[in-house]
Design a protein around this motif. Structure first.
Motif, mmCIF file in Angstrom:
data_model
loop_
_atom_site.group_PDB
_atom_site.id
_atom_site.type_symbol
_atom_site.label_atom_id
_atom_site.label_comp_id
_atom_site.label_asym_id
_atom_site.label_seq_id
_atom_site.Cartn_x
_atom_site.Cartn_y
_atom_site.Cartn_z
ATOM 1 N N LYS A 180 36.383 66.298 51.365
ATOM 2 C CA LYS A 180 37.361 66.009 50.305
ATOM 3 C C LYS A 180 38.320 64.919 50.798
ATOM 4 C CE LYS A 180 37.099 70.659 48.301
ATOM 5 N NZ LYS A 180 37.857 71.860 47.864
ATOM 6 N N TYR A 181 37.804 63.721 50.872
ATOM 7 C CA TYR A 181 38.538 62.623 51.508
ATOM 8 C C TYR A 181 39.765 62.199 50.703
ATOM 9 C CZ TYR A 181 33.996 62.519 53.807
ATOM 10 O OH TYR A 181 32.845 62.875 54.460
ATOM 11 N N ASP A 182 39.643 62.144 49.402
ATOM 12 C CA ASP A 182 40.788 61.731 48.581
ATOM 13 C C ASP A 182 41.919 62.759 48.658
ATOM 14 O OD1 ASP A 182 39.663 59.341 47.728
ATOM 15 O OD2 ASP A 182 38.636 60.292 46.038
ATOM 16 N N GLU A 183 41.569 64.049 48.653
ATOM 17 C CA GLU A 183 42.597 65.080 48.792
ATOM 18 C C GLU A 183 43.248 65.021 50.171
ATOM 19 O OE1 GLU A 183 41.482 69.018 47.613
ATOM 20 O OE2 GLU A 183 40.095 68.279 46.081
ATOM 21 N N SER A 184 42.437 64.720 51.153
ATOM 22 C CA SER A 184 42.973 64.564 52.509
ATOM 23 C C SER A 184 43.972 63.416 52.560
ATOM 24 C CB SER A 184 41.823 64.301 53.491
ATOM 25 O OG SER A 184 42.319 64.028 54.793
ATOM 26 N N LEU A 185 43.623 62.291 51.963
ATOM 27 C CA LEU A 185 44.520 61.129 51.940
ATOM 28 C C LEU A 185 45.812 61.443 51.194
ATOM 29 C CD1 LEU A 185 41.946 58.249 51.303
ATOM 30 C CD2 LEU A 185 43.280 58.630 53.398
ATOM 31 N N SER A 186 45.730 62.276 50.158
ATOM 32 C CA SER A 186 46.927 62.654 49.409
ATOM 33 C C SER A 186 47.908 63.421 50.300
ATOM 34 C CB SER A 186 46.531 63.505 48.198
ATOM 35 O OG SER A 186 47.675 63.938 47.490
ATOM 36 N N GLN A 187 47.385 64.337 51.104
ATOM 37 C CA GLN A 187 48.236 65.078 52.031
ATOM 38 C C GLN A 187 48.883 64.141 53.051
ATOM 39 O OE1 GLN A 187 48.996 68.296 51.898
ATOM 40 N NE2 GLN A 187 47.649 68.788 50.192
ATOM 41 N N LEU A 188 48.098 63.219 53.558
ATOM 42 C CA LEU A 188 48.595 62.299 54.579
ATOM 43 C C LEU A 188 49.625 61.332 54.012
ATOM 44 C CD1 LEU A 188 45.171 61.567 56.285
ATOM 45 C CD2 LEU A 188 46.982 63.054 57.138
ATOM 46 N N ASP A 189 49.407 60.892 52.781
ATOM 47 C CA ASP A 189 50.376 59.995 52.136
ATOM 48 C C ASP A 189 51.745 60.661 52.062
ATOM 49 O OD1 ASP A 189 48.660 57.895 51.779
ATOM 50 O OD2 ASP A 189 48.133 58.406 49.714
ATOM 51 N N PHE A 190 51.741 61.949 51.712
ATOM 52 C CA PHE A 190 53.014 62.648 51.627
ATOM 53 C C PHE A 190 53.723 62.679 52.977
ATOM 54 C CE2 PHE A 190 55.455 66.485 52.393
ATOM 55 C CZ PHE A 190 56.457 66.330 51.448
ATOM 56 N N VAL A 191 52.978 63.027 54.038
ATOM 57 C CA VAL A 191 53.568 63.120 55.379
ATOM 58 C C VAL A 191 54.151 61.771 55.799
ATOM 59 C CG1 VAL A 191 53.055 63.492 57.824
ATOM 60 C CG2 VAL A 191 52.075 65.012 56.094
ATOM 61 N N VAL A 212 53.006 61.897 62.779
ATOM 62 C CA VAL A 212 52.617 60.788 61.921
ATOM 63 C C VAL A 212 51.450 60.015 62.529
ATOM 64 C CG1 VAL A 212 53.377 58.576 60.961
ATOM 65 C CG2 VAL A 212 54.882 60.574 60.843
ATOM 66 N N ASN A 213 51.472 59.805 63.848
ATOM 67 C CA ASN A 213 50.371 59.088 64.491
ATOM 68 C C ASN A 213 49.061 59.870 64.389
ATOM 69 O OD1 ASN A 213 52.069 57.014 65.176
ATOM 70 N ND2 ASN A 213 52.341 57.634 67.300
ATOM 71 N N THR A 214 49.151 61.201 64.436
ATOM 72 C CA THR A 214 47.965 62.019 64.204
ATOM 73 C C THR A 214 47.475 61.841 62.772
ATOM 74 O OG1 THR A 214 48.840 63.661 65.758
ATOM 75 C CG2 THR A 214 46.998 64.343 64.383
ATOM 76 N N ALA A 215 48.416 61.755 61.849
ATOM 77 C CA ALA A 215 48.058 61.535 60.442
ATOM 78 C C ALA A 215 47.319 60.215 60.267
ATOM 79 C CB ALA A 215 49.313 61.560 59.572
ATOM 80 N N TYR A 216 47.743 59.186 60.996
ATOM 81 C CA TYR A 216 47.065 57.891 60.901
ATOM 82 C C TYR A 216 45.630 57.987 61.410
ATOM 83 C CZ TYR A 216 50.946 54.980 59.381
ATOM 84 O OH TYR A 216 51.941 54.401 58.633
#
Length: 281
Positions: A161-172, A191-195
Protein backbone atom coordinates in the motif's frame (compact mmCIF):
# COMPACT_ATOMS: atom_id res chain seq x y z
CA UNK A 1 39.87 32.95 40.21
CA UNK A 2 36.63 34.31 38.85
CA UNK A 3 35.24 35.25 42.32
CA UNK A 4 38.47 37.12 43.09
CA UNK A 5 38.26 38.98 39.79
CA UNK A 6 34.62 39.83 40.49
CA UNK A 7 35.51 41.08 43.98
CA UNK A 8 38.33 43.19 42.60
CA UNK A 9 36.16 44.79 39.97
CA UNK A 10 33.49 45.58 42.55
CA UNK A 11 35.81 47.55 44.85
CA UNK A 12 34.64 51.09 45.35
CA UNK A 13 31.28 50.39 43.67
CA UNK A 14 27.96 51.30 45.17
CA UNK A 15 25.28 48.59 45.60
CA UNK A 16 23.45 49.92 42.55
CA UNK A 17 26.63 49.82 40.48
CA UNK A 18 27.20 46.27 41.68
CA UNK A 19 23.77 45.25 40.44
CA UNK A 20 24.48 46.85 37.07
CA UNK A 21 27.74 44.91 36.88
CA UNK A 22 25.91 41.64 37.63
CA UNK A 23 23.35 42.41 34.90
CA UNK A 24 26.20 43.13 32.51
CA UNK A 25 27.80 39.75 33.26
CA UNK A 26 24.54 37.91 32.67
CA UNK A 27 23.97 39.75 29.40
CA UNK A 28 27.54 39.06 28.28
CA UNK A 29 27.22 35.35 29.01
CA UNK A 30 23.84 35.19 27.26
CA UNK A 31 25.29 36.88 24.19
CA UNK A 32 28.29 34.54 24.15
CA UNK A 33 25.98 31.53 24.48
CA UNK A 34 23.78 32.75 21.63
CA UNK A 35 26.82 33.31 19.41
CA UNK A 36 28.14 29.84 20.18
CA UNK A 37 24.75 28.28 19.39
CA UNK A 38 24.69 30.12 16.06
CA UNK A 39 28.19 28.91 15.19
CA UNK A 40 27.26 25.33 16.05
CA UNK A 41 24.14 25.60 13.91
CA UNK A 42 26.15 26.88 10.96
CA UNK A 43 28.76 24.16 11.39
CA UNK A 44 26.07 21.47 11.54
CA UNK A 45 24.40 22.86 8.42
CA UNK A 46 27.73 22.94 6.59
CA UNK A 47 28.37 19.29 7.49
CA UNK A 48 24.89 18.38 6.28
CA UNK A 49 25.39 20.24 2.99
CA UNK A 50 28.83 18.71 2.39
CA UNK A 51 27.48 15.23 3.08
CA UNK A 52 24.64 15.79 0.61
CA UNK A 53 27.03 17.09 -2.04
CA UNK A 54 29.34 14.11 -1.47
CA UNK A 55 26.38 11.80 -1.98
CA UNK A 56 25.44 13.61 -5.18
CA UNK A 57 28.99 13.33 -6.55
CA UNK A 58 29.11 9.69 -5.50
CA UNK A 59 25.86 8.94 -7.30
CA UNK A 60 26.70 10.95 -10.42
CA UNK A 61 29.68 8.63 -10.85
CA UNK A 62 27.34 5.65 -10.50
CA UNK A 63 25.03 7.23 -13.07
CA UNK A 64 27.87 7.61 -15.56
CA UNK A 65 29.07 4.06 -14.98
CA UNK A 66 25.53 2.75 -15.43
CA UNK A 67 25.43 4.52 -18.82
CA UNK A 68 28.63 2.74 -19.77
CA UNK A 69 27.35 -0.63 -18.61
CA UNK A 70 29.72 -0.86 -15.65
CA UNK A 71 27.89 -2.43 -12.70
CA UNK A 72 30.99 -2.92 -10.51
CA UNK A 73 30.59 0.36 -8.60
CA UNK A 74 30.62 0.03 -4.81
CA UNK A 75 29.08 2.67 -2.56
CA UNK A 76 31.04 4.22 0.30
CA UNK A 77 30.59 2.63 3.70
CA UNK A 78 28.82 4.48 6.51
CA UNK A 79 30.25 5.04 9.97
CA UNK A 80 27.69 3.71 12.45
CA UNK A 81 29.47 4.63 15.68
CA UNK A 82 26.71 7.13 16.44
CA UNK A 83 23.31 5.49 16.68
CA UNK A 84 19.88 7.05 17.31
CA UNK A 85 18.44 6.24 20.71
CA UNK A 86 15.58 4.24 19.26
CA UNK A 87 18.06 1.87 17.59
CA UNK A 88 19.96 1.01 20.78
CA UNK A 89 19.96 -2.75 21.24
CA UNK A 90 18.76 -3.35 17.69
CA UNK A 91 21.93 -5.16 16.67
CA UNK A 92 22.30 -8.91 16.77
CA UNK A 93 25.70 -10.58 16.28
CA UNK A 94 27.09 -7.27 15.03
CA UNK A 95 24.33 -6.78 12.46
CA UNK A 96 21.10 -4.82 12.52
CA UNK A 97 17.92 -6.85 12.73
CA UNK A 98 15.99 -5.89 9.61
CA UNK A 99 12.32 -6.66 9.03
CA UNK A 100 11.42 -7.22 5.37
CA UNK A 101 14.48 -5.17 4.37
CA UNK A 102 12.58 -1.94 5.13
CA UNK A 103 12.64 -1.48 8.93
CA UNK A 104 15.28 -1.97 11.62
CA UNK A 105 13.88 -3.68 14.71
CA UNK A 106 13.92 -1.22 17.63
CA UNK A 107 12.44 -3.14 20.56
CA UNK A 108 10.84 0.06 21.85
CA UNK A 109 7.99 -0.60 24.31
CA UNK A 110 5.40 1.20 22.19
CA UNK A 111 6.39 -0.74 19.03
CA UNK A 112 7.66 -4.10 20.30
CA UNK A 113 4.41 -6.06 20.03
CA UNK A 114 3.74 -5.01 16.44
CA UNK A 115 7.41 -5.49 15.52
CA UNK A 116 7.42 -9.06 16.84
CA UNK A 117 4.20 -9.89 14.97
CA UNK A 118 5.63 -8.45 11.76
CA UNK A 119 8.91 -10.34 12.25
CA UNK A 120 6.86 -13.51 12.52
CA UNK A 121 5.40 -12.82 9.09
CA UNK A 122 1.99 -11.33 9.90
CA UNK A 123 2.27 -7.79 8.53
CA UNK A 124 -1.50 -7.35 8.24
CA UNK A 125 -2.06 -7.98 11.96
CA UNK A 126 0.81 -5.67 12.86
CA UNK A 127 -0.78 -2.98 10.70
CA UNK A 128 -4.13 -3.37 12.50
CA UNK A 129 -2.44 -3.12 15.89
CA UNK A 130 -0.68 0.10 14.92
CA UNK A 131 -3.83 1.68 13.54
CA UNK A 132 -5.64 0.87 16.77
CA UNK A 133 -2.74 2.31 18.78
CA UNK A 134 -2.81 5.57 16.83
CA UNK A 135 -6.55 5.82 17.38
CA UNK A 136 -6.21 5.19 21.13
CA UNK A 137 -3.19 7.53 21.33
CA UNK A 138 -1.38 5.84 24.27
CA UNK A 139 1.94 7.53 23.59
CA UNK A 140 3.91 9.38 26.24
CA UNK A 141 5.32 11.95 23.81
CA UNK A 142 4.82 13.48 20.39
CA UNK A 143 8.02 11.77 19.21
CA UNK A 144 6.57 8.34 20.03
CA UNK A 145 3.44 9.11 18.03
CA UNK A 146 5.52 10.23 15.04
CA UNK A 147 7.76 7.18 15.29
CA UNK A 148 4.73 4.89 15.40
CA UNK A 149 3.34 6.56 12.28
CA UNK A 150 6.63 6.04 10.42
CA UNK A 151 6.56 2.39 11.50
CA UNK A 152 3.02 2.09 10.16
CA UNK A 153 4.22 3.52 6.84
CA UNK A 154 6.93 0.83 6.72
CA UNK A 155 4.35 -1.93 7.20
CA UNK A 156 2.03 -0.37 4.61
CA UNK A 157 4.97 -0.49 2.21
CA UNK A 158 5.56 -4.15 3.05
CA UNK A 159 1.95 -5.06 2.17
CA UNK A 160 2.05 -3.05 -1.05
CA UNK A 161 0.00 0.00 0.00
CA UNK A 162 2.54 2.53 -1.22
CA UNK A 163 0.23 5.53 -1.56
CA UNK A 164 -1.12 5.04 1.97
CA UNK A 165 2.42 4.72 3.21
CA UNK A 166 3.38 8.00 1.53
CA UNK A 167 0.35 9.68 3.13
CA UNK A 168 1.59 8.72 6.60
CA UNK A 169 5.09 9.93 5.81
CA UNK A 170 3.86 13.23 4.37
CA UNK A 171 2.14 13.96 7.65
CA UNK A 172 5.27 13.22 9.71
CA UNK A 173 7.51 15.37 7.49
CA UNK A 174 5.08 18.28 7.33
CA UNK A 175 4.52 18.14 11.07
CA UNK A 176 8.26 18.23 11.78
CA UNK A 177 8.95 21.02 9.28
CA UNK A 178 6.27 23.20 10.90
CA UNK A 179 7.94 23.04 14.34
CA UNK A 180 10.61 25.36 15.66
CA UNK A 181 14.29 24.61 15.21
CA UNK A 182 14.78 22.83 18.54
CA UNK A 183 11.80 20.54 17.96
CA UNK A 184 12.88 19.76 14.39
CA UNK A 185 16.27 18.66 15.70
CA UNK A 186 14.53 16.46 18.30
CA UNK A 187 12.60 14.65 15.53
CA UNK A 188 15.55 14.50 13.11
CA UNK A 189 16.24 10.74 13.27
CA UNK A 190 12.55 9.92 12.97
CA UNK A 191 12.20 12.16 9.91
CA UNK A 192 15.33 10.70 8.30
CA UNK A 193 13.86 7.23 8.79
CA UNK A 194 10.70 8.49 7.12
CA UNK A 195 12.76 9.62 4.12
CA UNK A 196 14.24 6.14 3.78
CA UNK A 197 10.80 4.53 3.71
CA UNK A 198 9.53 7.22 1.34
CA UNK A 199 12.40 6.40 -1.00
CA UNK A 200 11.48 2.71 -0.88
CA UNK A 201 7.88 3.63 -1.77
CA UNK A 202 9.12 5.66 -4.74
CA UNK A 203 11.31 2.75 -5.85
CA UNK A 204 8.28 0.46 -5.80
CA UNK A 205 6.29 3.04 -7.79
CA UNK A 206 9.20 3.34 -10.28
CA UNK A 207 9.68 7.01 -9.46
CA UNK A 208 13.42 6.54 -9.33
CA UNK A 209 14.49 10.17 -9.45
CA UNK A 210 12.34 10.98 -6.41
CA UNK A 211 13.71 7.88 -4.69
CA UNK A 212 17.27 9.08 -5.33
CA UNK A 213 16.70 12.35 -3.49
CA UNK A 214 14.76 10.78 -0.62
CA UNK A 215 17.58 8.31 -0.06
CA UNK A 216 19.93 11.31 0.07
CA UNK A 217 18.04 12.58 3.12
CA UNK A 218 18.65 9.34 5.03
CA UNK A 219 22.34 8.86 4.27
CA UNK A 220 23.44 10.22 7.66
CA UNK A 221 21.14 7.94 9.65
CA UNK A 222 23.12 5.09 11.28
CA UNK A 223 21.76 1.70 10.36
CA UNK A 224 19.81 2.98 7.37
CA UNK A 225 22.62 5.00 5.78
CA UNK A 226 24.57 2.13 4.25
CA UNK A 227 21.48 0.48 2.80
CA UNK A 228 20.30 3.88 1.50
CA UNK A 229 23.51 4.17 -0.51
CA UNK A 230 23.06 0.68 -1.91
CA UNK A 231 19.52 1.45 -3.01
CA UNK A 232 20.61 4.81 -4.43
CA UNK A 233 22.83 2.92 -6.86
CA UNK A 234 19.83 0.83 -7.91
CA UNK A 235 17.73 3.98 -8.26
CA UNK A 236 20.38 5.53 -10.53
CA UNK A 237 20.62 2.39 -12.64
CA UNK A 238 16.83 2.18 -13.05
CA UNK A 239 16.55 5.90 -13.74
CA UNK A 240 19.27 5.53 -16.37
CA UNK A 241 17.28 2.78 -18.09
CA UNK A 242 14.17 4.97 -18.03
CA UNK A 243 16.15 7.88 -19.40
CA UNK A 244 17.62 5.79 -22.20
CA UNK A 245 14.18 4.43 -23.11
CA UNK A 246 12.72 7.94 -23.21
CA UNK A 247 15.61 9.16 -25.33
CA UNK A 248 15.38 6.14 -27.61
CA UNK A 249 19.12 5.61 -27.37
CA UNK A 250 20.23 2.92 -24.95
CA UNK A 251 23.89 3.52 -25.77
CA UNK A 252 23.74 7.30 -25.18
CA UNK A 253 26.28 8.58 -22.66
CA UNK A 254 24.62 11.96 -22.18
CA UNK A 255 23.39 12.85 -18.69
CA UNK A 256 20.09 14.65 -18.36
CA UNK A 257 20.11 17.08 -15.41
CA UNK A 258 18.44 15.68 -12.31
CA UNK A 259 15.94 17.73 -10.35
CA UNK A 260 17.28 19.67 -7.38
CA UNK A 261 16.80 18.25 -3.91
CA UNK A 262 15.25 21.57 -2.85
CA UNK A 263 12.19 20.82 -4.98
CA UNK A 264 11.45 17.80 -2.82
CA UNK A 265 11.71 19.45 0.61
CA UNK A 266 8.43 19.26 2.59
CA UNK A 267 6.19 22.32 2.73
CA UNK A 268 5.23 23.32 6.30
CA UNK A 269 1.64 22.52 7.13
CA UNK A 270 -0.66 23.84 9.84
CA UNK A 271 -1.31 20.82 12.04
CA UNK A 272 -2.10 20.18 15.70
CA UNK A 273 0.70 19.66 18.21
CA UNK A 274 -0.48 16.10 18.78
CA UNK A 275 0.13 13.98 15.65
CA UNK A 276 -2.00 11.21 17.08
CA UNK A 277 -5.12 13.32 16.59
CA UNK A 278 -4.59 13.32 12.81
CA UNK A 279 -6.34 10.55 10.95
CA UNK A 280 -5.78 9.43 7.38
CA UNK A 281 -7.94 6.32 7.43
Amino acid sequence: MFPKLSSYLRRGRSPKEGEKFEDWKVELLATANANLALQLKRADQKITNLTARLAESDLLLAHAQARMGDSTYTALQQDENLMPGFLKGSKEAGRFKWIDDIWIYTGQDYLRNAEEIWRNGDAESACSILESALTASPFQSVAEGLHCRVFLAAILHAIGKYDESLSQLDFVMNFASSRNEVQRFRYRDIVNTAYFIEAMDFMALERFERAYWSFSRSLQLPGYGEKAREYQIKAIEEFTRQQAADDGASDSLSLRPVISLDEYLPIPADVDDDPCQYRTW
